[in-house]
Write an enzyme that holds these catalytic residues in place. Structure first.
Site, PDB file in Angstrom:
ATOM      1  N   HIS A  93       0.841  -1.207   0.000  1.00 14.57           N
ATOM      2  CA  HIS A  93       0.000   0.000   0.000  1.00 14.57           C
ATOM      3  C   HIS A  93       0.873   1.253   0.000  1.00 14.57           C
ATOM      4  O   HIS A  93       0.616   2.202  -0.727  1.00 14.57           O
ATOM      5  CB  HIS A  93      -0.869   0.057   1.271  1.00 14.57           C
ATOM      6  N   LYS A 134     -18.816  -5.858   7.828  1.00 17.20           N
ATOM      7  CA  LYS A 134     -17.598  -6.665   7.998  1.00 17.20           C
ATOM      8  C   LYS A 134     -16.675  -5.885   8.915  1.00 17.20           C
ATOM      9  O   LYS A 134     -16.139  -4.851   8.519  1.00 17.20           O
ATOM     10  CB  LYS A 134     -16.942  -6.860   6.617  1.00 17.20           C
ATOM     11  N   ARG A 194      -1.758  -6.163  -8.346  1.00 17.16           N
ATOM     12  CA  ARG A 194      -0.659  -7.120  -8.138  1.00 17.16           C
ATOM     13  C   ARG A 194      -0.689  -8.261  -9.132  1.00 17.16           C
ATOM     14  O   ARG A 194       0.341  -8.841  -9.454  1.00 17.16           O
ATOM     15  CB  ARG A 194      -0.745  -7.717  -6.720  1.00 17.16           C
ATOM     16  N   SER A 251      -2.732  -7.403   3.110  1.00 16.17           N
ATOM     17  CA  SER A 251      -3.132  -7.267   4.517  1.00 16.17           C
ATOM     18  C   SER A 251      -3.369  -8.653   5.116  1.00 16.17           C
ATOM     19  O   SER A 251      -3.063  -8.894   6.293  1.00 16.17           O
ATOM     20  CB  SER A 251      -4.405  -6.427   4.623  1.00 16.17           C
TER      21      SER A 251
HETATM   22  O1  PNS Z   1      -8.095  -3.079   0.538  1.00 15.00           O
HETATM   23  P1  PNS Z   1      -9.235  -3.750  -0.172  1.00 15.00           P
HETATM   24  O2  PNS Z   1      -9.973  -4.665   0.763  1.00 15.00           O
HETATM   25  O3  PNS Z   1      -8.824  -4.384  -1.451  1.00 15.00           O
HETATM   26  O4  PNS Z   1     -10.233  -2.553  -0.550  1.00 15.00           O
HETATM   27  C1  PNS Z   1     -11.419  -2.818  -1.232  1.00 15.00           C
HETATM   28  C2  PNS Z   1     -12.304  -1.576  -1.199  1.00 15.00           C
HETATM   29  C3  PNS Z   1     -12.614  -1.162   0.235  1.00 15.00           C
HETATM   30  C4  PNS Z   1     -11.612  -0.436  -1.917  1.00 15.00           C
HETATM   31  C5  PNS Z   1     -13.581  -1.967  -1.940  1.00 15.00           C
HETATM   32  O5  PNS Z   1     -14.141  -3.101  -1.414  1.00 15.00           O
HETATM   33  C6  PNS Z   1     -14.596  -0.837  -1.952  1.00 15.00           C
HETATM   34  O6  PNS Z   1     -14.464   0.090  -2.709  1.00 15.00           O
HETATM   35  N1  PNS Z   1     -15.569  -0.920  -1.041  1.00 15.00           N
HETATM   36  C7  PNS Z   1     -16.523   0.129  -0.853  1.00 15.00           C
HETATM   37  C8  PNS Z   1     -17.866  -0.255  -1.417  1.00 15.00           C
HETATM   38  C9  PNS Z   1     -18.008   0.130  -2.863  1.00 15.00           C
HETATM   39  O7  PNS Z   1     -17.668   1.222  -3.313  1.00 15.00           O
HETATM   40  N2  PNS Z   1     -18.521  -0.781  -3.663  1.00 15.00           N
HETATM   41  C10 PNS Z   1     -18.717  -0.549  -5.058  1.00 15.00           C
HETATM   42  C11 PNS Z   1     -19.667  -1.523  -5.623  1.00 15.00           C
HETATM   43  S1  PNS Z   1     -21.354  -1.063  -5.293  1.00 15.00           S
END
Ligand code: PNS
Length: 167
Positions: free
Chosen positions: A18, A42, A96, A134
C-alpha cells in the site's frame, strides 16, 4: 486544474505494498487522500481508528521523504462517494495480479456508471510487493512470524501493538 486522487482500501492493516502505491500516487497527483473504507457489515481485524493511526504513521514517513501532499480519512459507504466527498477526480488502485485486475476492472466500471467524471487509475505493483497483502500481514501476526519487509515504513511496532488490542 489541481489533480486530486483518493487511494481507497480497507487498510486492515496498511502494508508495504500500500505504501508503495500511495507514494507513487503522491508523485503523480497534486493531492492524495488515503480513504479507509469501513464496512459496517464486515468488522475487519483492526479497529478503524487503529487503521487510521497506522496509515497516518506511514504518511509521516512519506513526509520525511518529501511527500507533503498526502492525508487520510475513514469513510463509510461507497468508494465513489468518498471521492466525491473530498472532491477527487481520480481513484487510484494498485494491481498485483490478474485476480486484482478482474476485481478492480469491475469496480472501475461501477464507479464510471455512478459518476463518469471520476476516473480510475491503476498502478502496477512493484515486484517485491506482489505477494504482500493485509491478509499476509495478519497471518504473520497470528503465527508470530517475522517479515519486516511486509509492513509499511514506521508501522510495524504500532501494528503489533494494535493487533494485541484488536476487538
Ligand atoms: O483493501 P481492499 O480490501 O482491497 O479494498 C477494497 C475496497 C474497500 C476499496 C472496496 O471493497 C470498496 O471500494 N468498497 C466500498 C464499497 C463500494 O464502493 N462498492 C462498489 C460496488 S457497489
Amino acid at each position: 486544474m489541481n489533480k486530486f486522487a483518493i487511494v481507497p482500501g480497507s487498510f486492515d492493516p496498511i502494508t508495504a505494498g500500500h505504501y508503495d502505491v500511495i507514494r507513487r500516487a503522491a508523485a503523480i497527483f497534486d493531492h492524495v487522500t488515503v480513504a479507509i473504507l469501513v464496512n459496517s457489515e464486515k468488522s475487519g481485524t483492526f479497529r478503524p481508528e487503529h487503521r487510521l493511526e497506522a496509515v497516518n504513521t506511514a504518511i509521516r514517513e512519506l513526509e520525511k521523504d518529501g511527500f507533503k501532499n498526502v492525508d487520510a480519512r475513514t469513510f463509510h459507504g461507497l468508494t465513489v462517494d468518498a471521492a466525491r466527498e473530498v472532491g477527487a477526480s481520480f481513484i487510484v488502485k494498485g494491481l498485483r495480479n490478474s485476480a486484482d485486475f478482474d476485481y478492480e476492472f469491475g469496480m472501475a466500471e461501477i464507479t464510471r456508471r455512478f459518476d463518469h467524471e471520476i476516473e480510475t487509475v491503476f498502478i502496477p505493483s512493484s515486484p517485491e510487493y506482489m505477494h504482500v497483502s493485509s491478509t499476509y500481514v495478519r497471518e504473520i501476526l497470528k503465527y508470530g512470524k517475522g517479515d519486516s519487509g511486509a509492513f509499511a515504513p514506521g508501522t510495524e511496532e504500532l501494528i503489533k501493538e494494535f493487533y494485541g488490542k484488536k476487538v
